[in-house]
Scaffold this active site. Structure first.
Site, PDB file in Angstrom:
ATOM      1  N   GLU A  54       0.810  -1.220   0.000  1.00 18.70           N
ATOM      2  CA  GLU A  54       0.000   0.000   0.000  1.00 18.70           C
ATOM      3  C   GLU A  54       0.845   1.272   0.000  1.00 18.70           C
ATOM      4  O   GLU A  54       0.411   2.310  -0.499  1.00 18.70           O
ATOM      5  CB  GLU A  54      -0.965   0.013   1.191  1.00 18.70           C
ATOM      6  CG  GLU A  54      -2.088  -1.011   1.099  1.00 18.70           C
ATOM      7  CD  GLU A  54      -1.703  -2.400   1.594  1.00 18.70           C
ATOM      8  OE1 GLU A  54      -0.506  -2.629   1.870  1.00 18.70           O
ATOM      9  OE2 GLU A  54      -2.594  -3.252   1.709  1.00 18.70           O
ATOM     10  N   LYS A 166     -17.477  -0.970   6.495  1.00 18.19           N
ATOM     11  CA  LYS A 166     -17.913  -1.958   5.498  1.00 18.19           C
ATOM     12  C   LYS A 166     -19.425  -1.896   5.274  1.00 18.19           C
ATOM     13  O   LYS A 166     -19.894  -2.000   4.139  1.00 18.19           O
ATOM     14  CB  LYS A 166     -17.491  -3.350   5.967  1.00 18.19           C
ATOM     15  CG  LYS A 166     -17.382  -4.344   4.824  1.00 18.19           C
ATOM     16  CD  LYS A 166     -16.731  -5.634   5.292  1.00 18.19           C
ATOM     17  CE  LYS A 166     -16.667  -6.642   4.164  1.00 18.19           C
ATOM     18  NZ  LYS A 166     -16.035  -7.897   4.619  1.00 18.19           N
ATOM     19  N   MET A 479      24.567   8.822   1.490  1.00 16.78           N
ATOM     20  CA  MET A 479      24.473  10.119   2.161  1.00 16.78           C
ATOM     21  C   MET A 479      24.833   9.989   3.637  1.00 16.78           C
ATOM     22  O   MET A 479      25.534  10.842   4.191  1.00 16.78           O
ATOM     23  CB  MET A 479      23.053  10.690   1.993  1.00 16.78           C
ATOM     24  CG  MET A 479      22.904  12.115   2.486  1.00 16.78           C
ATOM     25  SD  MET A 479      24.013  13.266   1.635  1.00 16.78           S
ATOM     26  CE  MET A 479      22.971  13.827   0.298  1.00 16.78           C
TER      27      MET A 479
END
Lengths: 564, 482
Positions: A54, A166, A479
């Protein structure tokens, strides 16, 4: 007229259609299943991109929103589905990206019972959304969705999360959709700011060393053309923040370069010599200002921003004009006198020369055995004529992409600026490519970042999306290593990476791939990648311990920028 | 940087989650909230918050800016305690005022009226003043009473006996309320009667239900009587045929703290005339939950279309718990004389009298003689007024039909139209805008309590020509602007 009865799930998809949504990024699961079931019948109108995590959905939606200016839409189920969106939502919040995230939730009678996959996503996302709301009955869907899109889009854009229980997805409801017009605004009308406009013009017309700093707001407001007119009339040099990149052509004589910790030398150091500073749609982030106490003390500051909360937040402003950058520039330009500032511009050129001699030359014409990141970016820039969309991840490669790609077109640089989200670029490039199918989309990713969201290669393969992926591999978290080298006595604590065979991985996802280690192979490899009609993966093995310079160390002033 | 104590005032839509967002703004900066108060106002759907916290001026500014960004927040402002103290001292140079008085505002009706008067050429359809003059015979009686020396001294606190007698007879004849003259108190207008009743019945923690939309002063009076607590609003349902009481909704609002129900019949501002069935339902609920019923029946004589005004006090089953309030201001065009009256059972009477006595000692003597003449004289003038209002009501309907921006039902009584804007607007701001831009004054609906938002009240008390001109200005403006 009797309105048609729809299920809540259908009402949600109809709401999407009313908002002009034709693509959504998501991942199914228990609590969002009614929506997915309804989606089956809307396949022709709404393209659903099945991501593999997701977080990928939220970043892809960001990439899409950054290119189009329209809210990106992502959907996920309750519990872990919803929490996986969180990083993307936080990223969108800090970078002002309009998102509408829809999450499923357990049925309303189960809310608060610790039901399976129940989580308080409203509570979790409250500080990182512009607005959020839990829908518990189907009848709320049209009006709330209208409100959600309006809030995401209007004023300073940002993410909105709508959690739908739902039962509300199953229930039947009347559907009638009215666009929401009630987003309240604290922005005073421009004609009420005439005084500020005139004050700004007066400061600029008498300035000896005026200097314009542009940020993301220019692109959000589509103010690129107005900016050129404004700058050319007043003869103002312009520097861009990371998100301001590409909104002003890099080959324009007034373009000074990039601001910030790894920005260009002149734009940073000359901030403290300007007498009038105009910031347009930028928020004086700490990466731009360095030590605030010593930032532009000598300058009068004109701050143009749509968010009044930004004005005076970090830097005391002399004149604040609140509103849309496009409208403000249109109003302001007629009051600006036609002028040039040759001596002042010469200072920028002189600084550029210094930077070239000390920092750039050795990056672009290196004598090292290994390929340097800058070479790769410069070659990409040349071969795409500065017209590709660059989606950069977070780290050294991001700064190199920002520094060495010569942008000619607006909306060409997408990266995670405020949050610095590693793993952003691969999924974001998916959204960007869907938004701009006719442009080259090149994701520039470090080897560390790539491993955070590499499962989205499957999404790219499934969609047969011709995104070009360049992994700059130095087998380090570069970095962090650079900081360890400069500020932590070279104690390389957990930054070296024993990486997998990236080419094998890409091929495992059925994506054509190749690897370059030698300088003399680079040109051909990039050529092959750019010519591919399919997605393509290119790994470039780069110098292991290269550093990004110039650099303003944390806590230092912009004047203390180091060239090496 | 100096840390100071700040009081932050926030006005927000009353929606779940807003407090969470506001609290988060403090928590993420590690600022402790010292005090947090939420309360209610007359404007339905909004919640003011007061937050007290210690911080630097820079942080306070940032906190307020962040609070303003919350979608539901309408207004946020930070003041230091020093500034608040200074502000309080501007009101009074000595000590601070009562906590109640600082939370109430001058009624919006009066504010609109004041604004209208301060500007040239504004037509006011705001305040509910009939255009008629007090009938001559009433004035003559008052003059005679003065000449006879009847009006020089205090009268009995309850009112002069003749007037109480006349009121008892009027109540019997017109309202079917059977009481003795000793059950009547003559008051300084109905408003004084209501204040005395509220102060007699209510404690700070009591709940009093007001059927809304309802005359805004009832709300303010109740707030004063309950030392700042808000009454509970039960809105009527707005239908094409008019406003309708839902007894279930009324009963649902009742808690053990509920003490009384206020019913304005005919209703200002909606023009609603309660049916017998609705009043019976209120009576039954009052009996079941042991509640007082307080009425305001100022507009009893102005009921249209053959409808009948019924006084709930006429139902024998609730006679012992009803306090009926009437007046002569509207029926006899006597708003300047300030005479109203209360009728109730003897026990309550004697208690209400204590407050009444403290407030006014006695009603104005000369006005009592005028009221006596009004109540004992014929009903011709009243009927004449009613006929005139009925005509004006049709003018209102006719003129308002020229816009599609409004929806409304035909007022059944009183002399107010209460149209609703089809599009959501901020009615208070819009009413002020109308005065400035359209040169017509109307009253915004929000201050009349729940259900009043998005409406405006138009008084058709004024004469035909002015009414028509005012309505045309109003309609032209909304047609152009909305």
């Amino acid at each position: 007229m009797k309105n048609k009865q729809l299920t809540g799930a259908q009402a949600l998809l109809e709401s999407f259609l009313k908002e002009g949504v034709d693509i959504i990024f998501g991942y199914p699961g228990g609590a969002i299943m009614p929506v997915y079931d309804a989606l089956y019948d809307y396949k022709d109108q709404i393209h659903h991109v099945l991501v593999r995590h997701e977080q990928g959905a939220s970043h892809a939606a960001e990439g899409y929103a950054r290119m189009t200016g329209k809210p990106g839409v992502c959907i996920a189920t309750s519990g872990p589905g919803a929490t996986n969106l969180v990083t993307g939502i936080a990223d969108a919040m800090i970078d002002s990206v309009p998102l509408v995230c829809v999450t499923g939730q357990v049925a309303f009678h189960l809310v608060g019972t610790d039901a399976f996959q129940e989580t308080d996503i409203i509570g979790i996302t409250t500080p990182i959304t512009k607005w959020n709301y839990q829908i518990t009955q189907a009848s709320e869907i049209p009006s709330i969705m209208a409100k959600a899109f309006a809030i995401a889009r209007e004023g300073r854009p940002g993410p909105v999360l709508i959690d739908i229980t739902k039962n509300a997805q199953f229930e039947k409801t009347d559907f009638s959709y009215v666009a929401y017009e009630g987003v309240k605004s604290h922005i005073p009308a421009l004609d009420a700011q005439k005084k500020q406009l005139l004050a700004a013009a007066k400061l600029l017309n008498t300035a000896k060393r005026p200097y314009i700093l542009i940020g993301h707001g220019v692109q959000i407001a589509n103010a690129e053309k107005e900016l050129v007119t404004f700058a050319e009339k007043g003869g103002f040099p312009i520097a861009a923040t990371l998100h301001g990149l590409s909104s002003f052509p890099t080959d324009h004589p007034l373009y000074a370069g990039m601001l910030g910790m790894h920005g260009n030398y002149g734009p940073n150091i000359l901030t403290n010599q300007a007498d009038v500073l105009v910031s347009i749609g930028m928020r004086f982030d700490d990466r731009v200002t360095g030590r605030v106490k010593d930032y532009a003390k000598q300058a009068k500051i004109i701050h143009i921003d749509i968010d009044p909360a930004e004005q005076g937040k970090i830097i005391k402003t002399t004149v604040a004009i609140t509103g849309d950058a496009k409208k403000i520039l249109k109003e302001l330009t007629p009051f600006i006198k036609k002028r040039t500032h040759h001596a002042w511009l010469a200072k920028f050129r002189k600084a550029d020369h210094m930077e070239y001699e000390k920092a750039i030359k050795k990056e672009l014409a290196p004598t090292t055995p290994h390929i340097k990141m800058a070479e790769v970016i410069a070659m990409l820039s040349k071969k795409t004529k500065g017209e590709a969309i660059i989606v950069a991840d977070v780290g050294q490669h991001q700064m190199m992409a920002a520094r060495y790609y010569k942008f000619k077109k607006t909306k060409s640089f997408i990266t995670s600026g405020g949050l610095g989200t590693m793993g952003f670029a691969l999924p974001a490039s998916i959204g960007a490519k869907f938004a701009a199918p006719n442009r080259d989309v090149i994701a520039i990713i470090g080897d560390g970042s790539f491993q955070m969201t590499l499962q989205e290669l499957a999404t790219i393969a499934q969609e047969q999306l011709p995104v070009k992926i360049v992994v700059l591999n130095n087998n380090f978290l570069g970095m962090v290593r650079q900081w360890q080298e400069l500020f932590f006595n070279k104690r390389y604590s957990f930054t070296d990476l024993k990486n997998p065979d990236f080419v094998q991985i890409a091929k495992g996802f059925y994506i054509p791939a190749s690897k370059v280690e030698k300088r003399n192979e680079l040109d051909k490899a990039i050529e092959t990648m750019l010519k591919a009609k399919t997605p393509y993966f290119l790994e470039v093995v780069v110098e292991k311990e290269g550093n990004v310079f110039p650099m303003i160390p944390t806590g230092a002033s912009v004047e203390e920028i180091r060239l090496e | 940087m100096t840390i100071q104590t700040y009081t932050i005032h926030v006005t927000s839509d009353n929606k779940p989650g807003v407090l969470y967002r506001i609290a988060g703004i403090f928590a993420r900066r590690k600022i402790n909230i010292e005090n947090l108060t939420l309360y209610e106002t007359e404007i339905p759907g909004t919640t003011p918050f007061t937050i007290i916290a210690k911080m630097t001026p820079q942080i306070a500014e940032r906190v307020v800016q962040s609070i303003r960004k919350i979608i539901e927040v309408r207004h946020a402002q930070a003041t230091t305690n020093k500034e608040i103290l200074k502000k309080k001292q501007e009101i009074t140079s000595t000590r601070e005022l009562s906590s109640v008085v600082t939370t109430i505002d001058v009624s919006v009706i009066k504010r609109v009226e004041l604004l209208a008067r301060s500007q040239q050429g504004v037509i006011s359809l705001a305040q509910g003043i009939p255009s008629f003059l007090t009938p001559e015979y009433i004035k003559q009686t008052a003059k005679d009473a003065m000449d006879q020396g009847l009006t020089d001294k205090y009268t009995a606190g309850y009112g002069i006996p003749e007037l109480r007698q006349a009121i008892a007879e009027k109540l019997k004849k017109q309202n079917n309320i059977t009481i003795e003259p000793s059950q009547v108190i003559v008051t300084h207008g109905a408003i004084e009667g209501l204040m005395a009743i509220f102060m007699t019945l209510l404690n700070p923690n009591d709940e009093m239900i007001i059927l809304t939309p309802d005359y805004a002063s009832h709300i303010t009076q109740a707030k004063i009587a309950m030392h700042g607590s808000m009454p509970i609003f039960v809105p009527l349902t707005e239908t094409k045929e008019g406003w309708v009481l839902d007894p279930k909704r009324l009963e649902k609002a009742i808690t053990p703290q509920t003490k009384a129900i206020v019913i304005c019949n005919p209703c200002n501002p909606t023009g609603k005339v309660y049916t017998e069935e609705e009043l019976k339902a209120v009576a039954n609920i009052a009996i079941k939950h042991n509640l007082y019923i307080i009425t305001d029946e100022m507009y009893e004589d102005f009921v249209f279309d053959g409808k009948k005004h019924i006084s709930i006090g006429s139902f024998p089953e609730v006679a012992n718990r009803t306090i009926s309030v009437f007046g002569v201001s509207k029926s006899y065009a006597m708003t300047g004389w300030r005479i109203g009256y209360i009728a109730t059972n003897p026990t309550l009477m004697s208690q209400i009298f204590k407050i009444h006595d403290s407030l006014v000692t006695c009603p104005t003597a000369v006005s009592q003689y005028a009221a006596l003449a009004a109540l004992t004289g014929g009903k011709e003038s009243v009927l004449g007024f009613k006929e005139e209002f009925e005509k004006r009501r049709h003018i209102v309907m006719e003129e308002l039909a020229k816009t599609d921006k409004l929806e409304m039902s035909l007022p059944q009584g009183a002399y107010y139209a209460f149209p609703k804007f089809k599009k959501p607007i901020d009615d208070v701001a819009f009413a002020l805008e109308l005065v400035e831009k359209a040169k017509v004054a109307v009253v915004p609906g929000s201050p009349f309590g729940a259900g009043g938002e998005n409406h405006i009240r138009i008084s058709f008390g004024c004469d035909e020509k002015i009414l028509r001109e005012g309505l045309q200005r109003f309609v032209n403006y909304i047609n152009k602007k909305l």
